[in-house]
Design an enzyme around this catalytic site. Sequence first.
Site, mmCIF file in Angstrom:
data_model
loop_
_atom_site.group_PDB
_atom_site.id
_atom_site.type_symbol
_atom_site.label_atom_id
_atom_site.label_comp_id
_atom_site.label_asym_id
_atom_site.label_seq_id
_atom_site.Cartn_x
_atom_site.Cartn_y
_atom_site.Cartn_z
ATOM 1 C CB CYS A 191 -0.874 0.014 1.252
ATOM 2 S SG CYS A 191 -1.697 -1.550 1.561
ATOM 3 C CB CYS A 234 11.152 -5.118 -0.484
ATOM 4 S SG CYS A 234 10.393 -5.977 -1.859
ATOM 5 C CB SER A 261 7.604 -2.199 -14.648
ATOM 6 O OG SER A 261 7.020 -3.343 -15.196
ATOM 7 C CG ASP A 316 7.972 -8.093 -18.121
ATOM 8 O OD1 ASP A 316 7.863 -7.008 -17.511
ATOM 9 O OD2 ASP A 316 7.020 -8.875 -18.276
ATOM 10 C CG ASP A 317 8.459 -6.325 -13.969
ATOM 11 O OD1 ASP A 317 8.021 -7.193 -13.203
ATOM 12 O OD2 ASP A 317 7.731 -5.741 -14.806
ATOM 13 C CB CYS A 320 6.895 -12.548 -0.718
ATOM 14 S SG CYS A 320 7.062 -11.068 0.297
ATOM 15 C CB CYS A 354 14.229 -8.457 1.802
ATOM 16 S SG CYS A 354 13.348 -10.044 1.838
ATOM 17 C CB CYS A 413 10.984 -13.765 -3.338
ATOM 18 S SG CYS A 413 11.660 -12.165 -3.807
HETATM 19 S S1 SF4 Z 1 10.620 -11.859 -0.211
HETATM 20 FE FE1 SF4 Z 1 10.982 -10.726 -2.123
HETATM 21 S S2 SF4 Z 1 9.119 -9.542 -2.470
HETATM 22 FE FE2 SF4 Z 1 9.087 -10.232 -0.329
HETATM 23 S S3 SF4 Z 1 9.974 -8.548 0.843
HETATM 24 FE FE3 SF4 Z 1 11.631 -9.961 0.350
HETATM 25 S S4 SF4 Z 1 12.470 -9.193 -1.583
HETATM 26 FE FE4 SF4 Z 1 10.488 -8.228 -1.305
#
Ligand code: SF4
Length: 509
Positions: free
Chosen positions: A18, A267, A321, A383-384, A421, A480, A483
């Site tokens: 959000c 992230c 993107s 693409d992303d 995630c 992070c 994923c």
């Molecule tokens: S797992 Fe991937 S999408 Fe989720 S917060 Fe971590 S980097 Fe971002």
Amino acid sequence: MTFKSKKILIKEKPKENCAVFGVTCNDLGYSVSNIIYTGLIAQQHRGQESAGISILKTGGQIYTYKKKGLVSTVLNNKILSTFWGNIGIGHNRYATTGSEEYTTLDYIQPYHIKNNEIEFSMAFNGTIPNYLDLKKNMEEMGKVFITNTDTEIAAQFIASIALGTEDWPEILKIASKFFDGSYSLILLTPEGDIYAMRDPLGFKPLCIGELKAEKRNIYLVSSESCGIDAVGGKFLRDVEPGEIVHLSHQKDIKSKAVLKRDRSALCQFEFVYFARPDSIIDGVSVAEARLRLGINLAKKDPLLKDPEFRKNAIIVPVPDSGRSVAVGYAQEAKLPYAEGLMKNRYVHRTFIMPGQAKRKIAVKEKLNPIKSVVQGKDIIILDDSIVRGTTTQQIVSLLREKGGAKTVNVRISCPPIVSACYMGIDFPTREELIAGRYQILYGNENYIEKVRKTIGADTLRYQTIDDLIEAIGKTRNQLCLACLTGDYPLKSVKEIAELENSIAMSRIK
Ligand code: SF4
């Protein structure tokens, strides 16, 4: 915690990505509603399901208005003139479940708590994976909840601490010790203060700015810096991971650190997809990071060394993107960049539309190949990311079948997304992720080739994790990457992830 309760934890709550926006102004005769509106409009890409505003009116009453819909329809002129005050916060929400239940008023933010003892309004971006533990403890103390969201639980938890003290930084500091999550939140009090807090690992962006006008001192807080730019404000700085910032309409900005960690976990997907390119997050320009992602992909692409291929090749972005990445790629590849896909701007972003069926229809409605550009060409499409694979498969098919492309070669700026995630982004199970599923099925050596076959591309290359980190300009310890690696920075998530992963492995194999 039982196995069953863990499944509920994963499945039952809507996850969110959000936007929050808050404004304080020292001029009691000035309304900040329009500024909040503009800040939210600039961040519409972060959530399109509902919007809301909480305004502090003269006399110390907080009034909240929220509804399902885009910012421009929810916060119309009538609402903005009714909700008039010099301090306020706003929120754009994205709920990923697609369930109607999650779009009722109780689930829409800001979350306004008002009873005989306490009042505040809170706008929250993120997720608290251990929220069911907090809920259970509070239910044992007699608390009743209306929704099953971590936002309500977080707000009620904060409210329960606030019964014992009026020191808001202290209240938030205590709460943060119990929230093992990824979140940025802003909180409006009847005293006319806004408190902005970013979780100790700094998963989600949050920044502050100011807007100087004659006799007016306006402070701003926004998920992304593009919100501050949109209202003509000056970006001051990011809220640090684990920092509480107090924005007062009377005084200056004050800061209080919550918890210092030896790492942060911004992230990486903010740079790959979520954030607007004109935003700057933790000192990194999103547009420049995307450009470097493209350059890095091109530097290692063996296809570019083939002189025959180069003669007929063009670089095509998936709008929007993929655009900055494609520019970087074309620049490094020294090949022509061409807009070969037309995007209908009036269809929402496919990834953040709840529900797979809606997403499938949206791709066809959203994109159309420009035949005069792509026919007979060897296309390198940028693409992303590839999440479920459906969108990429449809794009490849559109370019080949409808556009008449000779070959379609897919280049992806994000490394393969192989793990779920649990920090608030909507790719919840490994089974749904094409790379995650294929990695289990076919092993590390073969799964990318299997993805290529499924999406129907002539060739497929992903970014490497090292090149992603280099392009963002942070260290491995500041991002992070869960994923991509399956290595989760949150304690409460590690156990859930291991369980979910073993379930996925047993189901898929
Ligand atoms: S797992 Fe991937 S999408 Fe989720 S917060 Fe971590 S980097 Fe971002």
